[in-house]
Design an enzyme around this catalytic site. Sequence first.
Site, PDB file in Angstrom:
ATOM      1  CG  ASP A 234      80.577 -27.010 -21.046  1.00 40.06           C
ATOM      2  OD1 ASP A 234      80.946 -27.777 -20.131  1.00 40.06           O
ATOM      3  OD2 ASP A 234      80.462 -27.367 -22.220  1.00 40.06           O
TER       4      ASP A 234
ATOM      5  CG  HIS B 187      77.608 -29.075 -11.438  1.00 42.43           C
ATOM      6  ND1 HIS B 187      76.482 -29.416 -10.719  1.00 42.43           N
ATOM      7  CD2 HIS B 187      77.191 -28.930 -12.725  1.00 42.43           C
ATOM      8  CE1 HIS B 187      75.437 -29.464 -11.525  1.00 42.43           C
ATOM      9  NE2 HIS B 187      75.842 -29.177 -12.756  1.00 42.43           N
TER      10      HIS B 187
END
Length: 217
Positions: free
Chosen positions: A13, A43
Site C-alpha cells: 500500500d 500495484h
Amino acid sequence: MRAIFTVDLGYGDSGKGTIVDSLVRKHSSKLVVRYNGGSQAGHNVVTADGIHHTFAQFGAGMLVKDRVLSLLGPAMLVDLHSMVDENSYLLQKGITDALARTYIHEDCFLITPYHIALNRIKEIARGDSRHGSCGKGIGETRRLSLTPDAPALQVRHLANKPLTVSILNRIKDLVTREVMDYVPENLSLIETELAYLRWSAETLADELIAIKGQVNV
C-alpha cells in the site's frame, strides 16, 4: 545503462505501481523488471486520461503503449492463469500486446490450482484464527519450492510435456495428502477448492504450455 529500484520496506500500500509508471514516463524507460512477489500484488496505476489498472503479474509500466517490456525475474512466482485473466482486463483498456511484451525467466516457479486449493483450505480451517491470506497460493508454492525433494514446477519444465505432467501429478498427490489434515466436516465450505484438486495434470499441462507459448521465456 541506468537502473532505478522501487522498493517497499513496509507491508504494501505504498504506491509502488504509481511510482513505477511515473518513472517509466519520466525517463522513457523500455523495461520494467518484477524481481519478487507474485500474483498477490496490487500495484494500482491511474493515468492522466483516467485509465485505471491494478497490476498483479505484469510490470506496472504496460499502460505506456508499444514501448515498455515486462520481465519477471527468477525469484518471481508466476500464475499463468492469473496472467491471462489480467491480460483480458488490459485488452479492455486498449493494451492489446501485454503478453507479447512480457518475458518470464525460465527459473520462475509456477503457482498451480493445487497450491491455491491447499492455501485456501488451510485458511478456512483456521476459522477465527485466519492469517488473512489473499488465497493466491503464494505461500504454499514458495514453501514447496524450498522443501528438499518436494515437487515444484518451473517455467523451464513446460518445454517438456511428459515432465510437466509428472511434476503436476506429484504436486497434486502431495497437496491431496496434506489437505486431509484440514478438511472441515462441512465440505460445502471448500467446494470450490476441492474442484481445483480434481483438475487433471494432463489438462493443466496443456493449458500452461499453451499460455507459455504466448509470452517470451
